[in-house]
Write an enzyme that holds these catalytic residues in place. Structure first.
Site, PDB file in Angstrom:
ATOM      1  N   CYS A 197      -1.908   8.787   3.031  1.00  0.00           N
ATOM      2  CA  CYS A 197      -1.812   8.341   1.640  1.00  0.00           C
ATOM      3  C   CYS A 197      -3.083   8.658   0.871  1.00  0.00           C
ATOM      4  CB  CYS A 197      -1.504   6.845   1.587  1.00  0.00           C
ATOM      5  SG  CYS A 197      -2.612   5.825   2.588  1.00  0.00           S
TER       6      CYS A 197
ATOM      7  N   GLU B   4       0.885  -1.164   0.000  1.00  0.00           N
ATOM      8  CA  GLU B   4       0.000   0.000   0.000  1.00  0.00           C
ATOM      9  C   GLU B   4       0.919   1.208   0.000  1.00  0.00           C
ATOM     10  OE1 GLU B   4      -1.403   3.213   0.705  1.00  0.00           O
ATOM     11  OE2 GLU B   4      -1.551   2.596   2.799  1.00  0.00           O
TER      12      GLU B   4
END
Length: 459
Positions: free
Chosen positions: A264, A230
Site C-alpha cells: 500500500c 488502512e
C-alpha cells in the site's frame, strides 16, 4: 463458494495445501471461545501481558526459517523480504512490550474536590480482516497492539496465505498466549458479515482496498462498532528542482519494486519537475529495464511473481487502459509467457488524469512518471489524488522539504530523501480514501480501548 480453501504457489502455479472452511456455527463458537479467553486476559497486569508479547517476538525469530519459507511459497515474496518482515514483526513486539505498560497506564488529573483517573480499559474481541501482501506483518500490526491493550483478537486472513495465519497462531500459543485469545477464522464473506454483527465483537479493523473498506465500514457502522481502516493508495514521490537525482532514481526504483510492487505504501507515482524530468526518465527506465523477474528464493532476485494470476491480469488491464488513454510504456507492460503470476518491471510516461496510472492504485511493479512545471506544480499534482497514505520528497534543502511535508503534503506519512514502509515507533495510517485510524507508535494500543473517566471525590 467452495467449502475448501486452496493455497497455490504463484511462482509455479502448483497447489500447496487445502483447508476446510468453518461453518457459520463453528465461526460463532470460535468468537465465543475468544471472548471467554478475553474475560481472563483483560485482568492480567500490563507487565504480564507485555512479557507474553516479548516472548512472541522471540518465538517469531525462533520460527523465522519455517515462517519465511511458507510466506514466500504462499504469496511469492522474495525470501529475503519474508525474513525482513519477520524481523519487523519481532521489533513490533519489542516496542509494544517496552512501551505498552507506559502508554496504557492510568493517568491522574486534578478535578474540583478530588482526583480524576483516566483508565484505558479493554473493550473485548476485535475482528481483523487482512490481505496477503504481508502475511505476518498485516496480522501482527493490529493483533499485538490489541493484545497489549487486553483485548481478544480474531483474524480473517486472505485465503492465499491461510497457512501463514495458522502458523502465527501456533507461534503465539507456543510463546505463552492463552489458547483462543488469537483466533484464526477460515470463513467466507457471508460468514464474515455475521462476525461483524456478532454482539461479542466490539471493533473491526481492515487492511485492503478503498472499496472493501467502504463495505466493511458500512456494515460495522450499522452495528455501531468502531473501525480502523488502512486502505490503498497511489503514493506520490516528488522530485524537486534541487533533488539529488542519483539518490532519487535509486530510491524510487527500490520503492516501486519492494515486495514485488504489492504494498500500500509502495512509491507509485513519480512527479518530476521540468528541470530533472528527461534525466530522471532516462536513468529510471534504464534501471527498471535491468530488473529481471526470478526465483523468489534466490538471494540475487530483485523481483518475484505477483501473488496470483488474477491480480496480475487486473494490473495488466489497468496498464492497457492507461496506454489506450495516452500513456506510453518505456519498458515492460507485457505478460510473459511462462507458468505463474509474473509481470515485468514497467515504466509509464505521459501519465495524465483519466488514466488508471494517474487516478488509481496500480498494485504491482508498474511506475507512473508525471511531468510537473516546477516545485509548486509538483506538490499540487502529488495531492491531486483521492488517496492519502504515504509519499515522499527529494530535495537537498531538508528544512524546506520538512516544511512541505508537514504543512502541504496531504497524507498520513511522508519520507524525505528516502523510502520507508513502517517503523514500530512511528504512527502508520492515512487520510481521504486511504482510510482512518492509526497503528504503531503507541497509537494502535489506544484505538480499541475505553478511555474511562473515574471521579474520586475528596472525603
Amino acid at each position: 463458494m467452495s467449502d475448501t480453501i486452496t493455497t497455490v504457489n504463484p511462482a509455479t502455479g502448483e497447489t500447496l495445501e487445502r483447508y476446510t472452511r468453518m461453518s457459520g456455527r463453528e465461526a460463532a463458537d470460535a468468537v465465543e471461545a475468544c471472548h471467554k479467553a478475553f474475560l481472563d486476559w483483560r485482568h492480567r497486569p500490563l507487565k504480564e501481558r507485555a512479557d507474553v508479547i516479548r516472548a512472541i517476538g522471540k518465538e517469531l525469530q525462533n520460527s523465522k526459517d519455517a515462517l519465511a519459507q511458507l510466506m514466500t511459497d504462499e504469496v511469492g515474496k522474495l525470501l529475503k523480504d519474508s525474513r525482513q518482515e519477520i524481523d519487523l514483526c519481532a521489533a513490533i513486539c519489542d516496542f509494544t512490550a517496552e512501551n505498552g505498560p507506559k502508554v496504557l497506564a492510568d493517568e491522574e488529573r486534578k478535578i474540583d474536590n478530588g482526583t480524576g483517573v483516566i483508565t484505558y480499559a479493554p473493550v473485548g474481541v476485535i475482528y481483523g480482516i487482512q490481505p496477503w501482501n504481508f502475511p505476518a506483518y498485516q496480522a501482527m500490526r493490529y493483533a499485538i497492539a490489541n493484545l497489549m491493550a487486553g483485548n481478544g483478537v480474531l483474524l480473517k486472513h486472505a485465503s492465499s496465505c491461510t497457512g501463514s495465519g495458522l502458523m502465527l497462531r501456533d507461534i503465539f500459543e507456543r510463546a505463552g498466549l492463552p489458547k483462543n485469545l488469537f483466533t484464526v477464522l477460515l470463513i467466507d464473506h457471508d460468514t464474515s458479515d455475521a462476525i461483524i454483527a456478532n454482539p461479542l465483537v466490539r471493533g473491526v479493523t481492515l487492511t485492503g482496498s478503498d472499496k472493501a473498506g467502504k463495505l466493511v465500514a458500512e456494515k460495522a457502522g450499522a452495528a455501531l462498532k468502531k473501525t480502523v481502516l488502512e486502505l490503498g493508495s497511489n503514493d506520490a514521490y516528488v522530485v524537486l528542482d534541487d533533488a539529488d537525482l542519483e539518490l532519487a532514481v535509486k530510491t524510487c526504483v527500490a520503492g516501486r519494486i519492494y515486495n514485488n510492487g504489492q504494498t500500500c505504501v509502495n512509491a507509485k507515482r513519480f512527479i518530476v519537475t521540468e528541470a530533472n524530468y528527461d534525466a530522471f526518465v532516462a536513468a529510471y527506465t534504464e534501471a527498471m529495464q535491468k530488473i529481471e523477474p526470478g526465483d523468489p528464493t534466490d538471494k540475487a532476485t530483485k523481483l518475484g511473481p505477483m501473488s496470483d494470476a488474477g491480480l496480475r491480469d487486473d494490473l495488466h488491464k489497468q496498464v492497457e487502459q492507461s496506454l489506450q488513454k495516452g500513456a506510453r510504456a518505456l519498458c515492460g507492460a507485457k505478460v510473459p509467457d511462462r507458468p505463474g503470476a509474473w509481470y515485468p518491471a514497467t515504466v509509464l510516461v505521459d501519465v495524465a488524469p483519466g488514466q488508471p496510472a494517474y487516478d488509481d492504485e496500480l498494485f504491482g511493479p508498474v511506475a507512473s512518471i508525471i511531468r510537473a512545471r516546477d516545485d509548486e506544480d509538483a506538490m499540487r499534482i502529488a495531492n491531486d489524488s483521492r488517496y492519502g497514505l504515504g509519499g515522499g520528497i527529494f530535495s537537498k534543502d531538508v528544512a524546506r522539504a520538512r516544511k512541505l511535508a508537514c504543512e502541504h503534503f496531504d497524507t498520513g506519512m511522508v519520507s524525505v530523501n528516502g523510502y520507508n514502509v513502517a517503523k514500530p515507533n512511528m504512527p502508520f495510517g492515512g487520510v481521504k480514501d486511504s482510510g482512518y485510524g492509526r497503528e504503531h507508535g503507541g497509537f494502535g494500543m489506544k484505538e480499541f480501548v475505553n478511555a474511562k473517566s473515574v471521579f474520586l471525590t475528596d472525603a
